[in-house]
Design an enzyme around this catalytic site. Structure first.
Site, short mmCIF file in Angstrom:
data_model
loop_
_atom_site.label_atom_id
_atom_site.label_comp_id
_atom_site.label_asym_id
_atom_site.label_seq_id
_atom_site.Cartn_x
_atom_site.Cartn_y
_atom_site.Cartn_z
N LYS A 161 -22.63 -29.69 -25.26
CA LYS A 161 -21.61 -28.50 -24.78
C LYS A 161 -21.75 -26.98 -25.27
CE LYS A 161 -17.63 -29.69 -23.46
NZ LYS A 161 -17.43 -30.43 -21.85
N THR A 187 -20.11 -35.30 -23.59
CA THR A 187 -19.97 -33.57 -24.14
C THR A 187 -18.59 -33.05 -24.40
OG1 THR A 187 -19.78 -32.30 -21.83
CG2 THR A 187 -22.05 -33.14 -22.60
N ASP A 188 -17.50 -33.19 -24.10
CA ASP A 188 -15.82 -32.95 -24.81
C ASP A 188 -15.83 -33.46 -25.56
OD1 ASP A 188 -13.21 -32.11 -23.21
OD2 ASP A 188 -12.46 -34.18 -23.92
N PHE A 204 -47.68 8.16 -31.29
CA PHE A 204 -48.04 7.43 -29.76
C PHE A 204 -49.42 8.00 -29.40
CE2 PHE A 204 -48.44 4.03 -25.86
CZ PHE A 204 -49.40 3.42 -26.60
N ARG A 209 -42.11 11.98 -31.95
CA ARG A 209 -40.89 11.57 -31.00
C ARG A 209 -40.36 9.92 -31.44
NH1 ARG A 209 -44.21 5.54 -27.96
NH2 ARG A 209 -44.50 3.94 -30.26
N GLN A 248 -45.42 -1.55 -32.37
CA GLN A 248 -46.05 -2.79 -32.40
C GLN A 248 -46.79 -2.85 -34.32
OE1 GLN A 248 -47.10 -1.35 -30.37
NE2 GLN A 248 -48.00 -2.59 -28.46
N ASN A 298 -38.54 -1.35 -26.28
CA ASN A 298 -39.17 0.90 -26.89
C ASN A 298 -37.97 0.60 -26.08
OD1 ASN A 298 -39.89 2.89 -27.51
ND2 ASN A 298 -41.95 2.27 -27.05
N HIS A 305 -36.95 3.91 -24.61
CA HIS A 305 -37.72 5.09 -24.33
C HIS A 305 -36.53 6.46 -24.43
CE1 HIS A 305 -41.36 2.92 -23.54
NE2 HIS A 305 -40.80 2.95 -22.84
O1 LIG Z 1 -44.39 2.34 -29.59
C1 LIG Z 1 -45.45 1.97 -28.55
N1 LIG Z 1 -46.92 0.74 -27.80
C2 LIG Z 1 -46.84 0.91 -26.64
O2 LIG Z 1 -47.52 -0.15 -26.55
C3 LIG Z 1 -46.31 1.26 -26.01
N2 LIG Z 1 -46.42 1.82 -24.51
C4 LIG Z 1 -46.14 3.34 -23.84
O3 LIG Z 1 -46.00 3.50 -22.80
N3 LIG Z 1 -45.52 3.73 -24.98
C5 LIG Z 1 -46.43 2.89 -26.35
N4 LIG Z 1 -45.62 3.39 -27.83
#
Ligand SMILES: O=c1[nH]c(=O)c2[nH]c(=O)[nH]c2[nH]1
Length: 286
Positions: free
Chosen positions: A12, A57-58, A152, A169, A212, A238, A240
């Site tokens: 369930k 499942t009930d 980055f 950023r 990462q 991410n 953005h």
């Molecule tokens: O921290 C980031 N990792 C990425 O792999 C990546 N790729 C991207 O376009 N911007 C970012 N920023």
């Protein structure tokens, strides 16, 4: 060629449970979404329609509510363990039970008044087999943002690359994390805030050269702080934030005005693990 039945399970999904615990005037609330999946010696129902091994499942749904009354619910991991063990112990044909719980947070406003905290969901996923137990806790939708200390650059460029390199950023993400416990007897109520604190602290204090790198820092902090955790898997979108070009208006934009992007988004996923722990007993996902 023969056609055969492959892996299968049933249960369930998404039983919604709200348990009020009354202590005089003061009430406590647990708000769970419980999903149960059982597997074992269940071929007969698929192959011939023989349901002699198929606990309805009930009944699983009723067990959730009855256990909530009889034992209370406690931490999500605790409730999931109790349910999963019950099905494996009482149904001889069942070899494995997986119980997943999403726990929705309510902030206390008074003795019996609450405000829903929509900012994140706590999760628990317990697997009990006849031999082993695995507990995975998690969080989803915890949105974090650093307005600086994120860079980055240094990435490969080809003819399709337009992204400008940056040394300053916004870094924002909605953390989706799952962590596997070494044991099934941890203090769940202490472990969860400990992990969340380690994740957030690492996010705040890492000067990031990539999301990462931040992911690994977050996972490492959890394993450093919390001895009870074997492994953590993170999925970090991410989120953005694009700098707005204000030059048509003769205005400078020194990292102050951004467009919050929606889609597409980068999705950074990774596992951080101790190298000396036993492997997971069953697949699980961030
Ligand atoms: O921290 C980031 N990792 C990425 O792999 C990546 N790729 C991207 O376009 N911007 C970012 N920023």
């Amino acid at each position: 060629m023969a056609i055969v039945l492959g892996e299968n399970r049933y249960g369930k999904a998404e039983t919604r449970l709200v348990r009020v615990t009354r202590d005089g005037e003061t009430h406590t609330l647990a708000d769970f979404n419980v999903s149960i999946a059982l597997s074992g010696d269940l071929a007969a129902t698929h192959l011939t329609g023989d349901n002699s091994g198929v606990l309805p499942t009930d009944t699983m749904k009723n067990t959730v509510y009855a256990f909530a009354k009889e034992h209370g619910v406690g931490e999500p991991e605790e409730f999931a363990l109790r349910l999963a063990r019950h099905f494996v112990e009482t149904q001889t044909q069942i070899r494995a039970a997986r119980v997943g719980i999403e726990s929705l947070a309510w902030q206390r406003l008074g003795p019996h008044s609450f405000k829903r905290q929509g900012d994140h969901t706590r999760t628990a996923e317990v697997t009990v087999t006849v031999e082993q137990t695995q507990v995975v806790s998690g969080i989803s939708g915890m949105v974090l943002l650093n307005s600086t200390n994120s860079e980055f650059h240094g990435y490969p460029r080809d003819k399709y690359t337009t992204l400008p390199e940056t040394t300053d950023r916004i870094l924002a993400t909605a953390v989706d994390a799952r962590w596997r416990h070494l044991h099934d007897t941890t203090d769940w109520g202490k472990s969860f805030p400990g992990v969340v604190d380690a994740l957030t602290r690492a996010f705040v204090y890492t000067h990031s050269l990539s999301l990462q790198q931040t992911l690994f820092a977050m996972g490492s902090q959890v394993l450093t702080d919390q001895a009870e955790i074997a492994e953590i898997r993170l999925a970090l979108p991410n989120k953005h934030h694009y700098l707005v070009d204000l030059s048509p208006f003769d205005l400078a934009n020194d990292n102050e005005v951004f467009i919050a992007g929606d889609r597409p988004y980068g999705l950074i996923e990774g596992t951080v693990t101790r190298d000396d722990v036993p492997p997971a007993i069953t697949e699980w996902y961030p």
